[in-house]
Design an enzyme around this catalytic site. Structure first.
Site, short mmCIF file in Angstrom:
data_model
loop_
_atom_site.label_atom_id
_atom_site.label_comp_id
_atom_site.label_asym_id
_atom_site.label_seq_id
_atom_site.Cartn_x
_atom_site.Cartn_y
_atom_site.Cartn_z
N ASP A 26 20.67 2.26 -11.91
CA ASP A 26 20.52 1.70 -13.36
C ASP A 26 18.87 2.05 -13.54
OD1 ASP A 26 20.81 0.39 -15.74
OD2 ASP A 26 21.82 -1.23 -14.68
N HIS B 276 14.95 6.51 -20.54
CA HIS B 276 15.36 5.18 -20.18
C HIS B 276 16.30 5.07 -18.67
CE1 HIS B 276 14.12 3.22 -23.86
NE2 HIS B 276 14.09 4.11 -24.24
C1 GDG Z 1 20.09 1.67 -20.85
C2 GDG Z 1 19.88 2.15 -19.35
C3 GDG Z 1 17.93 0.24 -19.37
C4 GDG Z 1 25.52 -6.60 -23.45
N1 GDG Z 1 26.78 -7.34 -23.56
C5 GDG Z 1 26.56 -7.88 -24.78
C6 GDG Z 1 25.33 -7.52 -25.22
N2 GDG Z 1 24.57 -6.75 -24.26
C7 GDG Z 1 23.19 -6.24 -24.28
C8 GDG Z 1 22.43 -6.82 -23.18
C9 GDG Z 1 21.20 -5.94 -23.16
C10 GDG Z 1 22.17 -4.42 -23.40
O1 GDG Z 1 23.46 -4.79 -23.89
C11 GDG Z 1 22.52 -3.77 -21.91
O2 GDG Z 1 21.25 -3.13 -21.65
P1 GDG Z 1 21.05 -2.62 -19.97
O3 GDG Z 1 19.66 -2.39 -19.72
O4 GDG Z 1 21.89 -3.71 -18.99
O5 GDG Z 1 21.97 -1.22 -19.77
P2 GDG Z 1 22.23 0.07 -20.74
O6 GDG Z 1 23.06 -0.39 -22.01
O7 GDG Z 1 23.21 0.96 -19.93
O8 GDG Z 1 20.74 0.67 -21.24
C12 GDG Z 1 19.28 0.73 -18.66
C13 GDG Z 1 18.12 0.25 -20.96
O9 GDG Z 1 18.74 1.56 -21.66
C14 GDG Z 1 16.84 0.12 -21.88
O10 GDG Z 1 15.66 1.03 -21.38
O11 GDG Z 1 17.67 -1.03 -18.88
O12 GDG Z 1 18.76 0.74 -17.40
O13 GDG Z 1 21.00 2.34 -18.76
O14 GDG Z 1 20.29 -6.03 -23.91
O15 GDG Z 1 21.92 -8.18 -23.86
N3 GDG Z 1 24.85 -7.89 -26.38
C15 GDG Z 1 25.44 -8.78 -27.16
N4 GDG Z 1 26.80 -9.25 -26.45
C16 GDG Z 1 27.37 -8.69 -25.57
O16 GDG Z 1 28.61 -9.00 -25.06
N5 GDG Z 1 25.02 -9.42 -28.06
#
Ligand code: GDG
Length: 496
Positions: A380, A168
Site C-alpha cells: 500500500d 500515491h
Molecule cells: C491511494 C493509495 C494512499 C473508505 N471507506 C469509506 C471511506 N473510505 C475512505 C477512507 C480513506 C480512503 O477512503 C481510502 O484511502 P487509503 O489510503 O486507505 O487507500 P486508497 O484508496 O487505495 O488510496 C494509498 C492514498 O492513495 C493517498 O495517497 O494512502 O496507499 O492506494 O480516506 O476514509 N470514506 C467514507 N465511507 C467509507 O465507507 N466516507
C-alpha cells in the site's frame, strides 16, 4: 503575486450528478481536496481532471461547473474522455498494468499494447488542457500513476515549464520494473519532472536504484531529504513526502456530540464485545482474504477470543467493471460465510461484513468505537485508514495492527503492532497480543502515533512538497526511517 498552482489529477475534486432535468455539483471528499483547496484559493490556480462520467462539450454541466467554483478562487478544467479512452487509459494501462505491477503483483498484469497507446493519448490530452491555461511562473503539480507522461508532453511545448509529480502508490524494485515492456519510457517520462515525490524512503530508493542500474549516465547527489539527479542538462529532485490526513478535522468529528451519540448507540448494541475493524476499497492489494484467514486462525488457536471479539469488515465497492474484482468479492463472501458457519454461537456472529460505503460520521464513530484497527495490505502506498483510525482514537485506547508493507509503517513503526500479511499465524498472534495488551501500553503506543500524525498532517505534506518544489526543503524536515523488521539473531544462528 504568488505563483499560481495547477493541480492535475485523474479525477476532478467534485461529483457531478444528473438529477431530474439538471445537474448537481458536490465537492469531492478526502484529505487531498481539503488540503489543496485552500492553497489553490490563496495562490489562485486551476484543478485539471476528468469529471468522472461521459460528457460532451456545450452541455448545461459546463455552466454548473463554472458557477459552482467561481467563488472558490480557483477554476476547474475538465478533460473529457470517451468510453474507449476510459477503458484503455484508466481500466487498462492504469489499473490493469501500472496498479498491479507497482504493487508487486506481476501475475495480475495484462500487458496489452493498445492500453499503452491510449495511455499516451490521454496523458497528452491532460497536458494540452494544462498548456491551454498556463502562464509563465505557474507551477504544475501532477498527481499519481495515471498521469506519469504529462510533464513530458508539457516540455515538448515549452521546455521552461515547472512541473512536479507525486506518486500515491508504491514504486517497485528494479526486478519488478524490468518486467514492464514500457519501463524505459516510464523512467524517461519521470525524468521530465523537476521534483518527484514518493510516499516513503523505500519507494524513493527503489526509483533511484532503477535509474542507477538502467541509466548509468545519471549523476546523483544525496542532499538528505532530497536527492538531486542529473542527466545531461536536466536536474530532477527526488524525495519522500509521506501524505498525511486532516488530523484535526477527524479528531473534532470524533469528539462531536453527533458521533458521541452514535458511539453510545453502537456500544449498547454490541455490549462488552471488542470490535476489530477493517475498512478498505475492494482491492486485491488490501489483503482482505489474508485478514479473514488470520481472524479464522486466531479463533481456532486462541479460543479465548471466541464470543469476545467481532471482526467488522467494511468493503467499499471499487472498479466494479473489472472481472478480477468481482471474483475477489465472491472469494471474500465465501470466506465470511465459512468462518461464521464454523464459529457462530447463539447470539454471536464473529464476522460482520458490509459491502457499501458508509457516511463519514458513521465511519468516524466506528473508528472511535473499535478496539483494534486491522490493516493487512499486501502492499500500500500509505494507507490513510490506519491514520484516520488513530486520529479518531481520542481516548488513546485503541490498537493499530498494521501491515509492514503499508507506507504508514515507516511513520508508525513504534506505536503499531506490525505484521507480515503473508504470515497468517503471525497476524492471528498479533490480534491476540492486541486483545491482551495492558491499558498502559495501549495508551502509550496510541499517544505516540497521534503525536506524529498531528504534526505531519495533510497541510504539512502540501507545505513541505511545495517548499521543496518552489524553494528549498527546510532543515527541520524529518524523513521517516524506512521500516525493516529486526530478525532474531539467535534464531538465525541456531543451526540446531
Ligand atoms: C491511494 C493509495 C494512499 C473508505 N471507506 C469509506 C471511506 N473510505 C475512505 C477512507 C480513506 C480512503 O477512503 C481510502 O484511502 P487509503 O489510503 O486507505 O487507500 P486508497 O484508496 O487505495 O488510496 C494509498 C492514498 O492513495 C493517498 O495517497 O494512502 O496507499 O492506494 O480516506 O476514509 N470514506 C467514507 N465511507 C467509507 O465507507 N466516507
Amino acid at each position: 503575486m504568488p505563483q499560481r498552482l495547477f493541480v492535475v489529477s485523474n479525477r476532478l475534486p467534485i461529483v457531478l450528478e444528473k438529477r431530474g432535468g439538471g445537474w448537481t455539483l458536490k465537492p469531492g471528499s478526502g484529505g487531498l481536496v481539503s488540503a489543496i483547496a485552500p492553497v489553490l484559493s490563496h495562490r489562485g490556480g486551476l484543478w485539471v481532471g476528468w469529471p468522472g462520467l461521459p460528457l460532451e462539450r456545450g452541455g448545461d454541466w459546463e455552466r454548473v461547473l463554472e458557477e459552482g467554483y467561481r467563488e472558490r478562487g480557483y477554476d476547474l478544467v475538465p478533460v473529457l474522455l470517451t468510453e474507449q479512452e476510459v477503458k484503455g487509459f484508466y481500466e487498462g494501462f492504469s489499473n490493469a498494468i501500472l496498479w498491479p505491477l507497482f504493487h508487486d503483483m506481476l501475475g495480475r498484469c495484462h500487458f496489452e499494447p493498445p492500453f499503452w497507446y491510449t495511455y499516451l493519448d490521454v496523458n497528452e490530452k491532460f497536458a494540452e488542457a494544462v498548456a491551454g491555461q498556463r502562464r509563465e511562473g505557474d507551477f504544475v503539480w501532477v498527481q499519481d500513476y495515471q498521469l506519469i507522461h504529462v510533464a513530458e508532453f508539457l516540455r515538448r511545448r515549452d521546455e521552461s515549464v515547472r512541473v512536479g509529480f507525486f506518486l500515491h502508490i508504491p514504486f517497485p524494485p528494479l526486478d519488478i520494473l524490468l518486467k514492464l515492456p514500457w519501463r524505459g519510457q516510464i523512467l524517461k517520462a519521470l525524468l521530465a519532472y523537476d521534483l518527484i515525490g514518493f510516499q516513503t524512503p523505500r519507494d524513493s530508493r527503489n526509483f533511484l536504484t532503477c535509474l542507477q542500474n538502467l541509466v548509468p549516465e545519471v549523476e546523483m547527489e544525496d542532499g538528505g531529504a532530497v536527492t538531486e539527479v542529473r542527466l545531461g542538462a536536466r536536474t530532477v529532485r527526488v524525495g519522500a513526502f509521506p501524505i498525511g490526513i486532516d488530523f484535526r478535522a477527524y479528531e473534532e468529528t470524533a469528539r462531536s456530540d453527533d458521533v458521541n451519540r452514535r458511539v453510545g448507540e453502537l456500544r449498547r448494541k454490541i455490549g462488552p464485545i471488542h470490535l476489530i475493524l477493517g475498512v478498505d476499497r475492494l482491492d486485491y492489494t488490501k489483503g482482505l482474504v489474508e485478514r479473514l484467514e488470520a481472524f479464522r486462525n486466531a479463533l481456532k488457536r486462541h479460543p479465548g477470543l471466541r464470543e469476545r471479539v467481532v471482526l467488522l469488515q467494511i468493503v467499499v465497492p471499487s472498479r466494479e467493471g473489472v472481472a478480477e474484482y468481482q471474483s475477489l468479492k465472491a472469494h471474500i463472501e465465501r470466506l465470511v460465510g465459512e468462518i461464521n458457519g464454523e464459529y457462530s454461537t447463539a447470539g454471536w456472529v464473529p464476522v460482520q461484513y458490509q459491502y457499501r460505503s458508509q457516511p463519514r460520521r458513521d465511519l468516524v464513530a466506528l473508528y472511535r468505537l473499535a478496539r483494534i484497527c486491522f490493516v493487512a495490505s499486501i502492499k500500500d502506498g500509505m494507507n490513510l485508514v490506519a491514520k484516520e483510525f488513530c486520529a479518531c482514537q481520542v481516548d488513546d485506547s485503541g490498537i493499530l495492527v498494521l501491515s509492514e508493507f503499508a507506507g504508514a509503517a515507516a511513520q508508525l513503526q513504534r506505536g503499531a503492532l506490525l505484521v507480515n500479511p503473508h504470515d497468517i499465524e503471525g497476524m492471528a498472534d498479533a490480534l491476540k497480543a492486541a486483545f491482551d495488551m495492558s491499558d498502559d501500553e495501549r495508551r502509550r503506543r496510541m499517544a505516540g502515533m497521534r503525536e506524529i500524525l498531528r504534526e505531519q498532517d495533510i497541510f504539512w505534506w502540501v507545505d513541505y512538497y511545495l517548499q521543496a518544489a518552489l524553494g528549498t526543503v527546510p532543515d527541520d524536515f524529518r524523513v521517516p526511517k524506512e521500516y525493516l523488521p529486526a530478525l532474531d539473531l539467535d534464531e538465525l544462528l541456531d543451526t540446531g
